[in-house]
Design a protein around this motif. Structure first.
Motif, PDB file in Angstrom:
ATOM      1  N   MET A  14       0.836  -1.193   0.000  1.00  6.23           N
ATOM      2  CA  MET A  14       0.000   0.000   0.000  1.00  6.23           C
ATOM      3  C   MET A  14       0.871   1.242   0.000  1.00  6.23           C
ATOM      4  SD  MET A  14      -2.404  -2.030   0.178  1.00  6.23           S
ATOM      5  CE  MET A  14      -1.651  -3.106   1.336  1.00  6.23           C
ATOM      6  N   SER A  15       0.354   2.282  -0.603  1.00  2.58           N
ATOM      7  CA  SER A  15       1.096   3.534  -0.655  1.00  2.58           C
ATOM      8  C   SER A  15       0.102   4.668  -0.591  1.00  2.58           C
ATOM      9  CB  SER A  15       1.901   3.623  -1.949  1.00  2.58           C
ATOM     10  OG  SER A  15       2.549   4.858  -2.054  1.00  2.58           O
ATOM     11  N   SER A  16       0.230   5.508   0.405  1.00  3.54           N
ATOM     12  CA  SER A  16      -0.755   6.552   0.609  1.00  3.54           C
ATOM     13  C   SER A  16      -0.594   7.675  -0.400  1.00  3.54           C
ATOM     14  CB  SER A  16      -0.632   7.114   2.025  1.00  3.54           C
ATOM     15  OG  SER A  16      -1.398   8.281   2.161  1.00  3.54           O
ATOM     16  N   LEU A  17      -1.582   7.850  -1.258  1.00  4.78           N
ATOM     17  CA  LEU A  17      -1.533   8.943  -2.211  1.00  4.78           C
ATOM     18  C   LEU A  17      -1.571  10.283  -1.516  1.00  4.78           C
ATOM     19  CD1 LEU A  17      -3.963   7.671  -4.974  1.00  4.78           C
ATOM     20  CD2 LEU A  17      -1.542   8.114  -5.258  1.00  4.78           C
ATOM     21  N   LEU A  18      -2.416  10.399  -0.488  1.00  6.49           N
ATOM     22  CA  LEU A  18      -2.565  11.694   0.158  1.00  6.49           C
ATOM     23  C   LEU A  18      -1.327  12.057   0.946  1.00  6.49           C
ATOM     24  CD1 LEU A  18      -6.273  11.674   1.258  1.00  6.49           C
ATOM     25  CD2 LEU A  18      -5.237  12.448  -0.851  1.00  6.49           C
ATOM     26  N   THR A  19      -0.673  11.056   1.514  1.00 11.38           N
ATOM     27  CA  THR A  19       0.558  11.334   2.221  1.00 11.38           C
ATOM     28  C   THR A  19       1.625  11.801   1.243  1.00 11.38           C
ATOM     29  OG1 THR A  19       0.065   9.695   3.905  1.00 11.38           O
ATOM     30  CG2 THR A  19       2.358  10.322   3.666  1.00 11.38           C
ATOM     31  N   LYS A  20       1.590  11.207   0.051  1.00  5.72           N
ATOM     32  CA  LYS A  20       2.639  11.536  -0.908  1.00  5.72           C
ATOM     33  C   LYS A  20       2.266  12.764  -1.726  1.00  5.72           C
ATOM     34  CE  LYS A  20       4.619   6.953  -1.262  1.00  5.72           C
ATOM     35  NZ  LYS A  20       5.078   5.881  -2.120  1.00  5.72           N
ATOM     36  N   ALA A  21       1.031  12.983  -2.005  1.00  8.71           N
ATOM     37  CA  ALA A  21       0.624  14.085  -2.843  1.00  8.71           C
ATOM     38  C   ALA A  21      -0.107  15.141  -2.034  1.00  8.71           C
ATOM     39  CB  ALA A  21      -0.308  13.601  -3.934  1.00  8.71           C
ATOM     40  N   ILE A  22      -0.156  14.813  -1.320  1.00  8.94           N
ATOM     41  CA  ILE A  22      -1.171  15.630  -0.833  1.00  8.94           C
ATOM     42  C   ILE A  22      -1.966  16.256  -1.736  1.00  8.94           C
ATOM     43  CG2 ILE A  22      -1.608  17.142   0.957  1.00  8.94           C
ATOM     44  CD1 ILE A  22      -1.652  14.053   1.946  1.00  8.94           C
ATOM     45  N   ASN A  48       2.384   2.143  -7.968  1.00  5.91           N
ATOM     46  CA  ASN A  48       1.397   1.368  -8.729  1.00  5.91           C
ATOM     47  C   ASN A  48       0.335   0.707  -7.850  1.00  5.91           C
ATOM     48  OD1 ASN A  48       2.466   1.916 -11.339  1.00  5.91           O
ATOM     49  ND2 ASN A  48       4.089   0.406 -10.957  1.00  5.91           N
ATOM     50  N   ALA A  49       0.163   1.241  -6.636  1.00  9.32           N
ATOM     51  CA  ALA A  49      -1.008   0.855  -5.843  1.00  9.32           C
ATOM     52  C   ALA A  49      -2.214   1.583  -6.414  1.00  9.32           C
ATOM     53  CB  ALA A  49      -0.806   1.223  -4.375  1.00  9.32           C
ATOM     54  N   VAL A  50      -3.364   0.907  -6.442  1.00  9.01           N
ATOM     55  CA  VAL A  50      -4.518   1.469  -7.136  1.00  9.01           C
ATOM     56  C   VAL A  50      -5.783   1.343  -6.290  1.00  9.01           C
ATOM     57  CG1 VAL A  50      -3.525   0.925  -9.394  1.00  9.01           C
ATOM     58  CG2 VAL A  50      -5.088  -0.709  -8.298  1.00  9.01           C
ATOM     59  N   GLY A  51      -6.770   2.154  -6.667  1.00  9.05           N
ATOM     60  CA  GLY A  51      -8.091   2.048  -6.069  1.00  9.05           C
ATOM     61  C   GLY A  51      -8.232   2.819  -4.774  1.00  9.05           C
TER      62      GLY A  51
END
Length: 313
Positions: free
Chosen positions: A1-9, A96-99
């Protein structure tokens, strides 16, 4: 898992205010300052109701039931941290974690079955139902069952101690602890639970009529607790003690809906953890679902109390 919001905010007939059918909700890990093994129910905070889309909130609550001891607030906090409850524009991370719950496809496949009610066939990490249920299974397999090792379970989801702290903080913000019901409220809730699945009948007062309508159910529930309520929803709203808008709801409180306080069309019985029981409309049955207190139709709540000689005060 990879947090999009943590990384992109209404009156006697009830309007069609149908609530999604949910299984009985028993939540063992409430968080919010409690130990993971606490048995106090977790009721959505105002922040949770404002922040989580209703469909996602109901989904987190349902999926958590598959892992005894896992609070829906943890699933919701992961959904928030990963994609802001599926609001992220792409829901694809650099890893490449999705959804909505940010699964690597290979990891998702390990937890995708059985396909949950309402899920896709074949299951996909892009589908919110499939993804949230898979997340619950992953957490359960890694320590969340019974609340025994929740931090380890969250760390297994994303190998970061900062992530674990972030998820737990978000989970605490999503919960309030439901007040202990009065004895009267507890009896009313128990009666309503026993009627789940009973047919809706316009003007119905119980089994002798073949079923209940909304106000017939609440009147019968409080009659079982020794409190006499008027027959129709408007009169129940008018005669029961009203609760200030910022009052924390307790099991047994009555929730009223309609276009205005002078045109109450529906009543339900709050049972805790953001849930209510009602008899919604013709063709349905007595059922449990979200309390819907954040909708425009919600006009307020009352807390009937027995008084000497019966009735309410």
């Amino acid at each position: 898992m990879s947090s999009l919001l943590t990384k992109a905010i209404t009156g006697i007939g009830c309007t069609v205010l149908a609530l999604p059918l949910l299984a009985a909700l028993t939540i063992a890990a409430a968080l919010g300052g409690l130990s993971p093994n606490s048995s106090a129910p977790a009721s959505p905070s105002t922040h949770a109701l404002n922040d989580i889309p209703p469909r996602m909130l109901a989904l987190y609550q349902r999926a958590a039931l598959t892992c005894p001891g896992l609070s829906w607030t943890v699933l919701a906090a992961i959904g928030k941290t990963e994609t802001d409850h599926a609001r992220h524009p792409t829901m694809i991370s650099s890893a490449n974690a999705v959804g909505p719950m940010q699964f690597l496809p290979s990891t998702f496949q390990a937890y995708a079955h059985p396909v949950p009610p309402g899920g896709k066939e074949p299951p996909t990490p892009w589908d919110p139902v499939d993804a949230v249920y898979a997340a619950a299974r992953l957490l359960c397999a890694n320590g969340a069952r019974g609340g025994k090792n929740l931090q380890t379970a969250i760390f297994a989801y994303n190998h970061s101690h900062t992530y674990v702290s972030q998820v737990l903080a978000a989970a605490r913000g999503y919960t309030t602890i439901t007040p202990t019901p009065t004895n009267t409220g507890a009896i009313a809730v128990a009666f309503a639970h026993a009627q789940l699945g009973t047919p809706y009948v316009w003007g119905g007062n119980g089994p002798s009529d073949g079923g209940f309508d909304c106000s017939g159910l609440t009147q019968a529930a409080y009659r079982a607790a020794g409190v006499r309520l008027p027959r129709v929803a408007q009169a129940q709203y008018d005669t029961s003690p009203h609760l200030p808008r910022d009052t924390q709801l307790a099991p047994g409180d009555l929730l009223f809906f309609g276009p205005s306080p002078d045109h109450i069309a529906h009543v339900s019985l709050f049972i805790g953890a953001g849930q209510a029981i009602d008899a919604p409309h013709p063709g349905a049955v007595v059922r449990q679902g979200p309390a819907r207190t954040q909708t425009l139709a919600f006009q307020g709540a009352t807390r009937p109390v027995a008084r000497a000689g019966g009735g309410v005060r």
